[in-house]
Scaffold this motif. Structure first.
Motif, PDB file in Angstrom:
ATOM      1  N   GLN A   1       0.810  -1.226   0.000  1.00 23.54           N
ATOM      2  CA  GLN A   1       0.000   0.000   0.000  1.00 23.54           C
ATOM      3  C   GLN A   1       0.841   1.272   0.000  1.00 23.54           C
ATOM      4  O   GLN A   1       0.342   2.341  -0.302  1.00 23.54           O
ATOM      5  N   ASP A   2       2.099   1.158   0.351  1.00 20.55           N
ATOM      6  CA  ASP A   2       2.896   2.375   0.486  1.00 20.55           C
ATOM      7  C   ASP A   2       3.550   2.827  -0.812  1.00 20.55           C
ATOM      8  O   ASP A   2       3.985   3.957  -0.921  1.00 20.55           O
ATOM      9  N   ARG A   3       3.643   1.941  -1.802  1.00 21.21           N
ATOM     10  CA  ARG A   3       4.383   2.337  -2.998  1.00 21.21           C
ATOM     11  C   ARG A   3       3.550   2.317  -4.271  1.00 21.21           C
ATOM     12  O   ARG A   3       3.944   2.894  -5.278  1.00 21.21           O
ATOM     13  N   THR A   4       2.429   1.616  -4.228  1.00 21.11           N
ATOM     14  CA  THR A   4       1.610   1.478  -5.420  1.00 21.11           C
ATOM     15  C   THR A   4       1.072   2.829  -5.882  1.00 21.11           C
ATOM     16  O   THR A   4       0.547   3.595  -5.074  1.00 21.11           O
ATOM     17  N   VAL A   5       1.247   3.123  -7.162  1.00 27.94           N
ATOM     18  CA  VAL A   5       0.804   4.423  -7.670  1.00 27.94           C
ATOM     19  C   VAL A   5       0.014   4.293  -8.967  1.00 27.94           C
ATOM     20  O   VAL A   5       0.039   3.255  -9.620  1.00 27.94           O
TER      21      VAL A   5
ATOM     22  N   TRP B   1      -5.212  -0.090   5.698  1.00 26.89           N
ATOM     23  CA  TRP B   1      -3.898   0.500   5.445  1.00 26.89           C
ATOM     24  C   TRP B   1      -3.906   1.974   5.856  1.00 26.89           C
ATOM     25  O   TRP B   1      -4.941   2.618   5.904  1.00 26.89           O
ATOM     26  N   ASP B   2      -2.733   2.476   6.105  1.00 28.89           N
ATOM     27  CA  ASP B   2      -2.590   3.837   6.589  1.00 28.89           C
ATOM     28  C   ASP B   2      -2.237   4.776   5.439  1.00 28.89           C
ATOM     29  O   ASP B   2      -1.227   4.604   4.768  1.00 28.89           O
TER      30      ASP B   2
ATOM     31  N   GLY C   1       1.115   6.457   5.408  1.00 36.23           N
ATOM     32  CA  GLY C   1       2.297   5.645   5.146  1.00 36.23           C
ATOM     33  C   GLY C   1       2.720   5.657   3.685  1.00 36.23           C
ATOM     34  O   GLY C   1       3.834   5.281   3.349  1.00 36.23           O
ATOM     35  N   HIS C   2       1.821   6.082   2.794  1.00 39.99           N
ATOM     36  CA  HIS C   2       2.130   6.058   1.369  1.00 39.99           C
ATOM     37  C   HIS C   2       3.253   7.036   1.030  1.00 39.99           C
ATOM     38  O   HIS C   2       3.339   8.105   1.619  1.00 39.99           O
ATOM     39  N   GLU C   3       4.092   6.633   0.092  1.00 35.54           N
ATOM     40  CA  GLU C   3       5.255   7.476  -0.206  1.00 35.54           C
ATOM     41  C   GLU C   3       4.892   8.822  -0.849  1.00 35.54           C
ATOM     42  O   GLU C   3       5.685   9.748  -0.819  1.00 35.54           O
ATOM     43  N   LEU C   4       3.696   8.919  -1.418  1.00 35.43           N
ATOM     44  CA  LEU C   4       3.277  10.203  -1.991  1.00 35.43           C
ATOM     45  C   LEU C   4       2.742  11.158  -0.928  1.00 35.43           C
ATOM     46  O   LEU C   4       2.622  12.354  -1.165  1.00 35.43           O
TER      47      LEU C   4
END
Lengths: 393, 80
Positions: free
Chosen positions: A263-267, B5-6, B9-12
């Motif tokens: 969930q943190d990198r999917t774009v 999910w948080d 936490g996403h990189e964007l």
């Protein structure tokens, strides 16, 4: 005489916090520490160096009244003339269709809601990203399959008012489905009566009317059987040591809810979807990333700060506004500024109807009025303090 | 879904933090502006909801910048 220790350098540089950006502070500290290893730096020299950097930074900042917007527009506009005008291009990502060049840049700045080529890059959790099979399995799971995809042919029986779908046996079997499963999916999902006849599905409409039949026919054809809505094609690629799933079509909200996905990198390249699921700040970053990617891919070197300014403007209101008539330019406070952009008569006419006034506080209005513009040194105005004789306070 | 999910936490998504009453006052004084002059964020924005912002609050955003390293930005939370 012994020079200052690296610790002293660190504490002295840290005092710049708030005055100079972090990156410059880091750079300065690193360089000073490096030099002090070969040659002793005295306390006085250290202070001089830090002062020099501070002054140099302050001199380099944008002055008040500088026309940053105009500079940004020209800095993006000029390289834009050198971009490809072709919409489609099979490039970079093997086999996936990607809009590039000027059409893509326009798409970003216009904040289009439907993209000509939506695209997702799905990163998987470690458990799934290391094995090709597991990544493939996931890819198959999300690829959208509709009734139409499995149909050999569809026909509308106008006499009995039935919609008939003939399913492709091999396709159905390959996906591990049966006509029964498909029929019940349609029956439950669309609330229609479905009769099964081998690989033929007969779908009855409740109301015995032609319009109803036609409407149901389109509904049945696009009925989702498997996968995630919107994801039309999937591709598994290896990137370094992990397998990554590329998709044509985009549905960030649903994909992020899947347990296999990182969930943190999917774009996605759909900025609206990012705003909806991750918020306005993420959308700001996405606009910057997408615009820079598009420009860089064309070999054009535009400073990020211009793009940042554009992105800041687009997201300042809390939702995405496009650059142009329906967005930023259309919401200017001044009537004359709006009228000079596009659809002149419309704006003046409407302003008359609503009795708007123009304070002549912007650039364009003052150009029209033939006065000095409030820009650069023209920003400053003299105001006299009223009050009792003897002046103000 | 099994695990939520948080968003933060996403990189964007940069770090969002709601300012306290005192911090808000201090900030507005330092910039000599009213809250309505700031960039906005809607209260139903996923990131604003994740950090618990209510309309009228000010959210401090710590952005990562390729040119400056770390940049502080502020947004005023509006109804929406």
């Amino acid at each position: 005489m012994a020079g200052v220790s690296p610790d002293t350098i660190k504490t002295e540089v840290q005092k710049l916090e708030g005055e100079v950006p972090e990156l410059i502070m880091k750079d300065l500290q690193q360089n000073l520490t490096q030099i002090s290893k070969d040659k002793a730096i005295s306390r006085e020299q250290l202070e001089k160096a830090i002062d020099a950097v501070k002054n140099a930074y302050q001199r380099a900042t944008v002055e008040a009244g500088e026309a940053v917007g105009t500079v940004a527009a020209q800095s993006i506009g000029e390289p834009g003339t050198q971009m490809t005008l072709r919409t489609f291009h099979y490039a970079g990502v093997a086999e996936l269709n990607v809009t590039l060049g000027l059409p893509r840049l326009i798409e970003i700045l216009d904040a289009r809601k439907t993209l000509s080529t939506a695209l997702m890059v799905i990163y998987l959790k470690e458990k799934y990203s290391k094995s090709r099979e597991k990544a493939r399995e996931f890819a198959q799971k999300i690829e959208m399959t509709t009734v139409e995809d499995l149909a050999l042919q569809t026909e509308t029986d106008l006499i009995n008012l039935i919609f008939i779908v003939t399913l492709d046996r091999t396709k159905v079997q390959r996906l591990g489905l049966t006509p029964k499963i498909i029929a019940s999916s349609i029956a439950n999902g669309l609330d229609l009566e479905v009769g099964i006849d081998g690989y033929k599905l007969r779908i009855k409409s409740e109301n015995e009317s032609m319009t109803e039949l036609r409407r149901n026919a389109t509904k049945v054809k696009s009925h989702l059987l498997l996968g995630v809505k919107g994801i039309t094609r999937v591709l598994v690629k290896i990137e370094g040591t992990e397998y990554v799933v590329y998709t044509e079509g985009s549905n960030l909200a649903d994909i992020l809810n899947m347990p296999e996905v990182d969930q943190d990198r999917t774009v996605t390249n759909d900025i609206y979807e990012i705003e909806q699921t991750l918020g306005i700040e993420a959308a700001r970053n996405a606009i910057i990333n997408e615009a820079i990617k598009t420009l860089e891919e064309q070999g054009l070197d535009v400073d990020v700060r211009h793009i940042m300014l554009v992105s800041d403007m687009m997201t300042a209101s809390g939702s995405i506004r496009q650059i142009g008539r329906h967005g930023i330019s259309g919401e200017k406070a001044s009537v004359l500024a709006r009228a000079s952009f596009e659809t002149t008569t419309k704006h003046i006419f409407e302003a008359c109807m609503h009795g708007e006034s123009d304070r002549l506080s912007g650039i364009i209005e003052n150009v029209i009025a033939g006065q000095p513009i409030p820009l650069g040194t023209g920003t400053v105005e003299l105001v006299m303090k009223g009050g009792a004789k003897g002046g103000g306070k | 879904m099994t695990e939520k999910w948080d968003v933060l936490g996403h990189e964007l998504v940069p770090d969002h933090k709601v300012l306290s009453k005192e911090e808000t006052k201090e900030l507005l004084k330092r910039f000599k502006i009213g809250a309505f002059q700031m960039p906005r964020i809607r209260s139903n924005d996923p990131a604003a909801m994740a950090c618990g912002a209510k309309p009228g609050d000010i959210v401090k955003i710590t952005r990562k910048s390729p040119t400056a390293g770390k940049v502080l930005a502020y947004r005023y939370v509006i109804e929406g």
